[in-house]
Design a protein around this motif. Structure first.
Motif, PDB file in Angstrom:
ATOM      1  N   SER A 189       0.825  -1.209   0.000  1.00 44.03           N
ATOM      2  CA  SER A 189       0.000   0.000   0.000  1.00 44.03           C
ATOM      3  C   SER A 189       0.860   1.261   0.000  1.00 44.03           C
ATOM      4  O   SER A 189       0.507   2.264  -0.640  1.00 44.03           O
TER       5      SER A 189
ATOM      6  N   SER B 187      -5.682   5.110   4.168  1.00 42.33           N
ATOM      7  CA  SER B 187      -5.728   3.653   4.045  1.00 42.33           C
ATOM      8  C   SER B 187      -4.461   3.025   4.625  1.00 42.33           C
ATOM      9  O   SER B 187      -4.529   2.046   5.379  1.00 42.33           O
TER      10      SER B 187
ATOM     11  N   ARG C  25      -5.490   7.097  -0.089  1.00 43.80           N
ATOM     12  CA  ARG C  25      -4.513   6.074   0.282  1.00 43.80           C
ATOM     13  C   ARG C  25      -3.694   6.470   1.513  1.00 43.80           C
ATOM     14  O   ARG C  25      -3.227   5.591   2.239  1.00 43.80           O
TER      15      ARG C  25
END
Length: 231
Positions: free
Chosen positions: A56, A106, A103
């Motif tokens: 990620s 996230s 993101r």
């Protein structure tokens, strides 16, 4: 990977990106070595968390990079005055900019889940859908791992303004209205006497997003390095 869209070679990992990905792989390897006996299931779960965090973070870096590259191609003040190519580049910037700030949170929430799992903090008892910041609060209230908490709190303080701005944008983008129609206070940008849509402040976009990216990188580095030192 996405650098090929600009006719560039693939990324050469360096700086904070290299450090975080190296630490993540080292920590994952340590967990892999524990996959025997009573700790096998826990170790396997922590390996999965570590690999997911690294993946990620890599995707976040690519989104930030692409947002910056497309921003460089935009020169016009109003969307209606753009030619087709510039308008397409502007929309691509907004896509990667939004992708980037979503993101940011996230990755942070994955880090929070990793810490909650690895340190048995039980943040889910405080809030069913807990966030990274819930986990920090749990660490503070239970006085768990104060050395790491001090480091993470310091990083959070230094990037507080950028993260707050990104959170506002994330909340509007996910729950309310497209962010390009809002100013920095969440108000509609359009004025009654001028129906043209102004272009985002792309420089400010990138400064804020880069701040969020730096906050994520420093937080990951601190957490992964701490877990490695803990053995």
């Amino acid at each position: 990977m996405l650098r090929t869209m600009f006719g560039e070679p693939g990324r050469t990992d360096e700086g904070r990106v290299r450090d975080v990905l190296t630490l993540a792989e080292e920590l994952a390897e340590r967990y892999r070595q524990r996959r025997s006996g009573e700790l096998a299931m826990e170790a396997q779960r922590l390996v999965a968390w570590t690999k997911s965090i690294a993946s990620s973070f890599d995707e976040l870096e690519q989104s930030v990079y692409c947002a910056a590259k497309y921003a460089e191609r935009v020169r016009t003040a109003y969307v209606e005055e753009m030619g087709p190519e510039e308008r397409a580049d502007y929309r691509r910037h907004l896509y990667f900019y939004k992708n980037g700030f979503i993101r940011v949170f996230s990755v942070l929430d994955k880090l929070g889940s990793f810490l909650n799992d690895g340190f048995s903090l039980r943040a889910e008892q405080v809030k069913a859908r807990y966030s990274y910041f819930t986990v920090l609060r749990c660490m503070r209230e239970t006085r768990a791992h104060p050395e790491l908490l001090d480091r993470l709190d310091d990083v959070k303080r230094r990037y507080r303004e950028q993260v707050q701005d990104l959170r506002l944008m994330r909340n509007h983008e996910v729950h309310a209205i497209n962010t390009e129609l809002l100013d920095e206070d969440g108000r509609l940008r359009l004025r009654p006497r001028d129906r043209r849509q102004p272009v985002e402040d792309l420089r400010q976009n990138m400064e804020t997003l880069q701040g969020g990216f730096a906050m994520v990188g420093e937080s990951l580095h601190a957490a992964l390095a701490y877990c490695i030192r803990q053995g």
